[in-house]
Design a protein around this motif. Structure first.
Motif, short mmCIF file in Angstrom:
data_model
loop_
_atom_site.label_atom_id
_atom_site.label_comp_id
_atom_site.label_asym_id
_atom_site.label_seq_id
_atom_site.Cartn_x
_atom_site.Cartn_y
_atom_site.Cartn_z
N THR A 57 0.85 -1.18 0.00
CA THR A 57 0.00 0.00 0.00
C THR A 57 0.89 1.23 0.00
N VAL A 58 0.74 2.06 -1.01
CA VAL A 58 1.50 3.30 -1.09
C VAL A 58 0.52 4.46 -1.14
N CYS A 59 0.87 5.52 -0.44
CA CYS A 59 0.01 6.69 -0.38
C CYS A 59 0.78 7.91 -0.85
N ALA A 60 0.16 8.68 -1.67
CA ALA A 60 0.70 9.97 -2.06
C ALA A 60 -0.06 11.01 -1.26
N ARG A 61 0.67 11.85 -0.56
CA ARG A 61 0.03 12.83 0.31
C ARG A 61 -0.03 14.18 -0.40
N LYS A 62 -1.22 14.78 -0.38
CA LYS A 62 -1.42 16.11 -0.95
C LYS A 62 -1.98 17.01 0.13
N GLU A 63 -1.89 18.30 -0.12
CA GLU A 63 -2.38 19.28 0.85
C GLU A 63 -3.89 19.16 1.01
N GLU A 64 -4.39 19.55 2.19
CA GLU A 64 -5.83 19.49 2.47
C GLU A 64 -6.61 20.36 1.50
N GLU A 65 -6.04 21.46 1.05
CA GLU A 65 -6.73 22.37 0.13
C GLU A 65 -7.01 21.70 -1.22
N GLU A 66 -6.28 20.65 -1.55
CA GLU A 66 -6.43 19.99 -2.84
C GLU A 66 -7.54 18.93 -2.84
N ARG A 67 -8.15 18.64 -1.70
CA ARG A 67 -9.10 17.53 -1.58
C ARG A 67 -10.24 17.61 -2.59
N PHE A 68 -10.86 18.73 -2.73
CA PHE A 68 -12.04 18.84 -3.57
C PHE A 68 -11.79 19.67 -4.84
N ARG A 69 -10.53 19.86 -5.18
CA ARG A 69 -10.20 20.65 -6.36
C ARG A 69 -9.97 19.76 -7.57
N ILE A 70 -10.05 20.35 -8.73
CA ILE A 70 -9.71 19.65 -9.97
C ILE A 70 -8.21 19.40 -9.92
N PRO A 71 -7.73 18.21 -10.29
CA PRO A 71 -6.29 17.93 -10.25
C PRO A 71 -5.49 18.99 -11.00
N LYS A 72 -4.34 19.34 -10.45
CA LYS A 72 -3.52 20.42 -11.00
C LYS A 72 -3.19 20.24 -12.49
N PRO A 73 -2.87 19.04 -12.96
CA PRO A 73 -2.56 18.92 -14.40
C PRO A 73 -3.75 19.24 -15.31
N LEU A 74 -4.97 19.19 -14.77
CA LEU A 74 -6.15 19.45 -15.59
C LEU A 74 -6.64 20.89 -15.48
N ARG A 75 -6.04 21.70 -14.60
CA ARG A 75 -6.51 23.07 -14.40
C ARG A 75 -6.11 23.99 -15.54
N ASP A 76 -4.92 23.86 -16.03
CA ASP A 76 -4.42 24.77 -17.06
C ASP A 76 -4.32 24.04 -18.39
N ASN A 77 -4.21 24.81 -19.45
CA ASN A 77 -4.00 24.25 -20.78
C ASN A 77 -2.50 24.29 -21.06
N PRO A 78 -1.80 23.14 -21.02
CA PRO A 78 -0.36 23.16 -21.22
C PRO A 78 0.03 23.51 -22.66
N ASN A 79 -0.92 23.43 -23.59
CA ASN A 79 -0.61 23.73 -24.99
C ASN A 79 -0.83 25.20 -25.33
N ALA A 80 -1.32 25.99 -24.37
CA ALA A 80 -1.53 27.41 -24.65
C ALA A 80 -0.18 28.06 -24.93
N ALA A 81 -0.18 29.03 -25.81
CA ALA A 81 1.07 29.69 -26.20
C ALA A 81 1.74 30.35 -25.00
N VAL A 82 0.97 30.79 -24.03
CA VAL A 82 1.54 31.43 -22.84
C VAL A 82 2.37 30.43 -22.03
N ASN A 83 1.99 29.16 -22.04
CA ASN A 83 2.68 28.14 -21.26
C ASN A 83 3.83 27.47 -22.02
N GLN A 84 4.08 27.89 -23.24
CA GLN A 84 5.14 27.29 -24.05
C GLN A 84 6.41 28.12 -23.94
N ALA A 85 7.54 27.45 -23.81
CA ALA A 85 8.82 28.15 -23.82
C ALA A 85 9.11 28.67 -25.22
N TRP A 86 9.85 29.75 -25.29
CA TRP A 86 10.15 30.34 -26.59
C TRP A 86 10.94 29.35 -27.45
#
Length: 191
Positions: A57-86
């Protein structure tokens, strides 16, 4: 007509996903070493269940504030031009005029043959650079903890076995001596 297609597609995709989820819930995950693995995400100060038997049994621990939030990888659009390195934006110019076999383009014979390898490479790169939980590392750490105790447990078990063997041999020796004393005739008494 589109209104009918969308619900049908959703029903089809959800019907295909349910057996896979049910299968994982019934059987659990089994890693290449043949051990059953229970992967959990716990939040705040929630306790992580202990491993039992042959289950890791392995557990990944996250902050209490993250319990009911949308997972961080799904919050932003990684393909947006703003998130792309030059440098990544400039790299797109390198593929201009690239066509033909293994090019993943619609131009030229065999242009589509390179698309699968590019998709696979991109998926592995995203997985490698992901900030999300990596259960593979947690499983390896738990396995390493278990393997550290194997030598100590084996030495303790060997000590117990050797002690039992010594006690058994001592008991056999006593029984033979007692049997030997009873088997020998008493010495004749001299008048």
């Amino acid at each position: 007509m589109m209104k009918r297609l969308i619900p049908a597609a959703l029903l089809l995709s959800s019907a295909l996903a349910v057996p896979a989820l049910a299968q994982g819930a019934d059987q659990g995950l089994i890693d290449p070493a043949g051990e059953k693995v229970n992967q959990l995400i716990v939040y705040g100060d929630d306790p992580c269940p202990k491993s039992e038997g042959n289950t890791i049994t392995v557990c990944a621990r996250k902050e209490e504030e993250e319990r009911f939030r949308i997972p961080k990888p799904l919050r932003d659009n990684p393909n947006a031009a703003v998130n792309q390195a030059w440098s990544q934006r400039v790299k797109a110019y390198e593929t201009v005029g690239n066509f033909g076999t293994n090019s993943c383009s619609a131009v030229g014979a065999g242009g589509a043959t390179g698309c699968l390898s590019k998709l696979i490479d991109k998926a592995y790169a995203e997985k490698r650079n992901s900030t999300d939980v990596q259960f593979g590392k947690l499983i390896e750490e738990e396995r390493a903890k278990r393997l550290q105790t194997i030598d100590a447990d084996a030495a303790a078990e060997q000590g117990r076995v050797e002690q039992i063997e010594k006690e058994y041999e001592a008991r056999l020796k006593r029984e033979r001596e007692q049997a030997g004393e009873q088997a020998t005739p008493p010495a004749p008494v001299q008048p």
